[in-house]
Design a protein around this motif. Structure first.
Motif, PDB file in Angstrom:
ATOM      1  N   SER A 140      -1.455   7.299   4.051  1.00  0.00           N
ATOM      2  CA  SER A 140      -0.207   7.961   4.424  1.00  0.00           C
ATOM      3  C   SER A 140      -0.500   9.213   5.246  1.00  0.00           C
ATOM      4  CB  SER A 140       0.644   8.273   3.187  1.00  0.00           C
ATOM      5  OG  SER A 140       0.059   9.305   2.457  1.00  0.00           O
ATOM      6  N   SER A 158       4.037   3.790  10.015  1.00  0.00           N
ATOM      7  CA  SER A 158       3.976   4.091   8.579  1.00  0.00           C
ATOM      8  C   SER A 158       3.707   2.828   7.775  1.00  0.00           C
ATOM      9  CB  SER A 158       5.244   4.799   8.118  1.00  0.00           C
ATOM     10  OG  SER A 158       6.365   4.006   8.390  1.00  0.00           O
ATOM     11  N   THR A 194      -4.633   5.078  -0.557  1.00  0.00           N
ATOM     12  CA  THR A 194      -3.195   5.192  -0.327  1.00  0.00           C
ATOM     13  C   THR A 194      -2.872   6.548   0.275  1.00  0.00           C
ATOM     14  OG1 THR A 194      -2.913   3.872  -2.303  1.00  0.00           O
ATOM     15  CG2 THR A 194      -0.945   4.909  -1.421  1.00  0.00           C
ATOM     16  N   ALA A 197      -0.958   7.930   8.666  1.00  0.00           N
ATOM     17  CA  ALA A 197       0.336   7.574   9.245  1.00  0.00           C
ATOM     18  C   ALA A 197       1.038   8.830   9.749  1.00  0.00           C
ATOM     19  CB  ALA A 197       1.192   6.858   8.209  1.00  0.00           C
ATOM     20  N   ASP A 198       1.003   9.905   8.945  1.00  0.00           N
ATOM     21  CA  ASP A 198       1.639  11.150   9.357  1.00  0.00           C
ATOM     22  C   ASP A 198       1.001  11.689  10.632  1.00  0.00           C
ATOM     23  OD1 ASP A 198       3.239  10.913   7.233  1.00  0.00           O
ATOM     24  OD2 ASP A 198       2.410  12.582   6.071  1.00  0.00           O
ATOM     25  N   GLY A 232       0.067   2.433   7.975  1.00  0.00           N
ATOM     26  CA  GLY A 232      -0.590   3.426   7.127  1.00  0.00           C
ATOM     27  C   GLY A 232      -0.578   2.983   5.680  1.00  0.00           C
ATOM     28  N   LEU A 233       0.552   2.499   5.242  1.00  0.00           N
ATOM     29  CA  LEU A 233       0.660   2.091   3.842  1.00  0.00           C
ATOM     30  C   LEU A 233      -0.108   0.805   3.548  1.00  0.00           C
ATOM     31  CD1 LEU A 233       4.360   3.001   3.074  1.00  0.00           C
ATOM     32  CD2 LEU A 233       2.284   4.135   2.270  1.00  0.00           C
TER      33      LEU A 233
END
Lengths: 328, 561
Positions: free
Chosen positions: A307, A251, A303, A310-311, A254-255
């Motif tokens: 995310s 995560s 952004t 990331a998920d 991802g961010l």
């Protein structure tokens, strides 16, 4: 998995419209106007009539919602318009700066992972030992140091006092005449300090984070179970320990996607690097609405994508998350 | 290896490492050419310029931000102006003594007591692409300046022109609606090439990425946000410049620029007073650089909203001026690198009346005047009051200008001693302008004026210029000053104009309309290898094309590729 992705993608549409609305109105409602820049430091030769004429040419005399509609319909066609500052297409200005920022941030992210993870693991394994204590002090110091100050000190040390590295800029004056390998060496010399400085603060953050994660994981029953099965320490640490400790790093990665192209105004200004951070800063200061909007929307979009990625990454590596999503 | 012909293609500039040593003064050329007060600071004696100037070498300068547009009539930021100034010419220019002189115009005639101006243009001038420069280019530039669809900030002075006629390819006649003497100076505006821009939209034209002018330097390359490269125009009508190459590096941080100076990464930079007085005295700086203290082109003042009842009383304004110690402000904030001003003109201008003394710091007299105006500390809280209202006000100033903020803080202290409570609000420039100044929502401002070389200040002081967005936002109004401003525009005689401006100076100063604080000096540092720099009232850049570097000191040599 596929339906999960589809659901998430549809969810993005209202989000994006909301973002575009918010950024448009925040920027346009903030005090100031693009025509102020023409005044410079109050030049009385820039007449009142001339500035009114400019407002008209830029459509600034129209109601806000009309301006928004115009802008939004263009955005749908991926047309970001032209900059009010110099009349060049916004996309050109943007694309010029992205490679630079991407290179600096990409390299520094690489450095962060390369050094941050091992440092965190070692600190966790040798908890309370000299390395752990030392690294805590160094990392907290690095975290607390203001980056601009550190940058100036390093520039003075390596650029002026030792003369090993250039002080600022991205390339030497006669870069165009260099051969291929010379160009790479020149770029590397110029990038060394900015990459190092921008990596340092995050390096501190991530290594402490990994250390704590690792600590937690090492106290889990399955580590005890692994140890009691008499597995080699290397397998316990890396296969059972680190693998689980690294999950949250996904995560963080991802961010950091939007951060890859959102440069830092401070670094880029101090090192005189032509990146996106400075473009954004200059555009805000001169109220160059089309450029500001394009950058805000792109960053917001990235952004969200970050995310989302990331998920999805979680879902890939952790079956529990995947099944939970599908059950819904 | 060095050749002057065919400079345009495939040259390589490399640091001329073999000749870096700075020789002692064999050929000392005196820089003290005129009676000017503004002389080189450190290092005059080390100057070793031989008598015969040599061509070659490069100058690397720093700009704080990248030029925005290189279409001359759209350029409004200082970086664009700097680059345009090397590529383009106006019909007229200012010489070293700030007198107008011919540039693209060989000479000019003023007829019908100023209603008509006839420019006779130089005949041997070519654009950088080889096309001849003619009166049609002047006509074209004028048309674009007054075209309602062109967003130029400079149309004001040109809208006063009734007609511009091309009499022959080298003669232009300009007729004004009424006599407008500052109009002459407006023809210092850079002229654009008609043949390249006629069918272009000036706002989006690619000309801005590859400008073609008549000036001493021609465009070479632009690496966005990094650097701009210009090369000497070998066919320049005043002779080719000696320095073969001009680089402007974009360095947004002044502290970075200062570090670059220390590695000789740049040859010239502007300094802060602190850098000038304390940080450039090391041996390194003394051998490699020379510093210059030059007159600036602007002044800083504390202005009141003159419609605010507190400031309507002239005695109060005078008292405020008496209470502020300008000398100390200049000493502390600017480390003495400034000049006291007493009026609305540049101290070095002929319009400035040097006999006006201004008020000297006298806190006792200030108290007395305030008491006479009815301000007394009746409740003994240290703050003056009148009819139950305490004397307090707010000074607005802009962010990013340390000197102004410090000045405001000192004024706050002086006025506190005088029994007046002052608050300071620092605002971002654009917000300050649109939300407070243009709407008249302020009590006092600490700002500056950047002034041109012509002293006409109609827009700042005339009582008709008070609409939102116009420049008399302090709402100063004095019928006699209005009349004088009008009259001074209607005559070309410098004697008459001088007389009128001197009276304007005396009246505005006598009205205590604002507190004129100081005109800060421009502080420059330049590599000591450059010769031919002659500081004058017009600064140092006016003879840039005559700067040169002795062969043995040339740092960047040209090498055939």
């Amino acid at each position: 998995m596929f339906s999960y992705l589809l659901k998430r993608l549809f969810g993005l549409i209202p989000l994006l419209i909301g973002i575009s609305l918010m950024s448009f109105f925040v920027i346009h409602l903030s005090p100031g106007s693009p025509t102020d820049a023409a005044l410079g430091d109050l030049n009385p030769k820039v007449s009142y009539e001339a500035r009114q004429k400019m407002e008209k040419l830029y459509d600034l005399d129209k109601p806000l919602w009309v301006q928004y509609k115009k802008w939004f319909t263009r955005i749908l066609r991926f047309d970001f318009g032209t900059s009010l500052a110099d009349g060049r297409p916004v996309i050109d200005k943007f694309l010029e700066t992205i490679p630079v920022t991407l290179a600096v941030n990409g390299l520094s992210l690489l450095l962060i992972l390369l050094f941050g993870i091992p440092a965190g693991v070692i600190a966790a394994v040798k908890k309370g030992a000299l390395f752990d204590k030392m690294s805590a002090v160094v990392m907290f110091a690095a975290f607390a140091l203001p980056a601009f100050w550190l940058a100036l000190v390093l520039m003075d040390l390596f650029g002026v006092k030792l003369g090993w590295l250039p002080v600022s800029g991205l390339t030497s004056l006669d870069f165009e005449y260099f051969s291929g390998p010379q160009k790479i060496a020149d770029l590397a010399r110029h990038l060394a300090l900015p990459v190092a400085v921008s990596a340092l603060a995050s390096l501190a953050g991530i290594s402490r984070y990994i250390r704590n994660q690792m600590n937690d994981v090492l106290e889990k029953p399955y580590i005890l179970a692994a140890r009691s099965r008499n597995l080699p320490e290397r397998v316990v640490l890396y296969k059972h320990g680190l693998k689980n400790a690294l999950l949250p790093v996904i995560s963080i990665l991802g961010l950091s996607v939007p951060g890859l192209i959102g440069g830092s105004v401070i670094f880029e200004s101090i090192f005189a690097i032509p990146g996106t951070g400075r473009l954004f800063f200059l555009s805000v200061m001169s109220r160059d609405y089309p450029v500001i909007m394009a950058m805000l929307v792109t960053t917001a979009f990235l952004t969200i994508i970050g995310s989302l990625l990331a998920d999805l990454g979680y879902a890939c590596v952790d079956p529990r998350i995947r099944y939970a999503a599908e059950e819904k | 290896m060095r050749s002057r012909a065919n400079q345009r293609n495939n040259k390589l500039f490399l640091p001329n490492q073999g000749h870096l040593s700075v020789s002692g003064g064999l050929f000392v050329c005196s820089l003290v050419s005129a009676v000017f007060l503004f002389l080189a600071g450190a290092g005059v004696a080390q100057d070793s310029c031989s008598s015969v100037p040599a061509a070659g070498d490069t100058i690397v300068t720093a700009v704080l931000s990248e030029p925005r547009v290189l279409v001359p009539i759209l350029a409004s930021d200082s970086a664009s102006a700097e680059i345009c100034g090397l590529i383009f010419n106006g019909l007229l220019k200012y010489d070293k003594d700030l007198e107008l002189t011919g540039d693209l115009a060989e000479r000019w005639e003023i007829k019908d007591s100023g209603l008509r101006i006839i420019f006779h243009l130089r005949k041997n001038v070519r654009w950088h692409d080889g096309e001849p420069f003619t009166a049609r280019d002047v006509e074209f530039t004028y048309k674009k300046l007054t075209d309602p669809s062109v967003a130029t900030p400079y149309s004001g002075d040109f809208l006063k022109v009734r007609s511009l006629r091309v009499l022959d390819p080298y003669t232009v006649e300009i007729v004004y609606h009424e006599v407008f003497s500052p109009g002459l100076a407006s023809w210092t505006m850079w002229i654009m090439p008609r043949h390249l821009l006629e069918n272009e939209d000036l706002h989006t034209t690619s000309f801005s990425l590859n400008p073609v002018g008549t000036g001493p330097y021609r465009w070479k390359a632009w690496k966005r946000q990094e650097k701009i490269e210009l090369t000497a125009n070998q066919d320049y009508f005043e002779g080719a410049p000696y320095l073969q190459r001009f680089y402007a590096r974009v360095i947004p941080e002044s502290s970075t620029a200062f570090l670059e100076l220390q590695t000789r990464g740049i040859d010239a930079a502007a300094l802060t007073p602190l850098q000038f007085t304390k940080q450039t005295h090391s041996d390194f700086f003394k051998t490699n650089y020379r510093t210059f203290e030059l007159p600036g082109f602007g002044y800083t003042y504390l202005g009141y909203n003159l419609e605010n009842p507190k400031f309507r009383d002239k005695r109060v304004r005078q008292a405020l001026e008496l209470a502020v110690n300008k000398e100390e402000i200049m000493r502390v904030v600017l480390l003495g690198k400034a000049e006291k001003t007493t009026g609305p003109f540049l101290p070095q201008s002929w319009a400035y009346d040097t006999t006006v003394e201004g008020e000297r710091y006298d806190p006792g007299k200030a108290k007395e005047l305030l008491a006479r105006a009815g301000w007394q500390d009746s409740d003994a809280d240290g703050i003056l009051d009148k009819n139950g209202e305490a004397f307090e006000f707010e000074i607005l100033t802009n962010q990013g200008n340390e000197q102004r903020i410090k000045t405001a803080e000192m004024i706050q202290k002086y006025l506190k001693d005088a029994g007046i409570r002052v608050k300071i609000k620092v605002l971002e420039w654009s917000a300050l302008l649109t939300e407070f100044i243009q709407k008249g929502r302020f009590e006092a401002v600490l700002l500056g004026w950047a002034l041109g070389r012509d002293p006409d200040c109609y827009d700042i002081w005339h009582s008709s210029k008070t609409r939102p967005g116009e420049f008399n936002f302090l709402r100063y109004s004095n019928p006699r000053v209005d009349q004088l401003l009008d009259e001074a525009r209607k005559t070309f005689s410098v004697e008459e104009r001088r007389e009128k401006y001197h009276e304007i100076h005396r009246r505005i100063s006598g009205d205590h309309a604002v507190i004129f604080l100081y005109a800060s000096h421009a502080l420059e540092i330049i590599s000591s290898r450059f010769c031919g720099i002659r500081p004058a009232a017009n600064g140092i850049a006016y003879n840039f094309i005559r700067w040169w570097v002795p062969l043995e000191k040339q740092r960047y040599k040209t090498i055939e590729r």
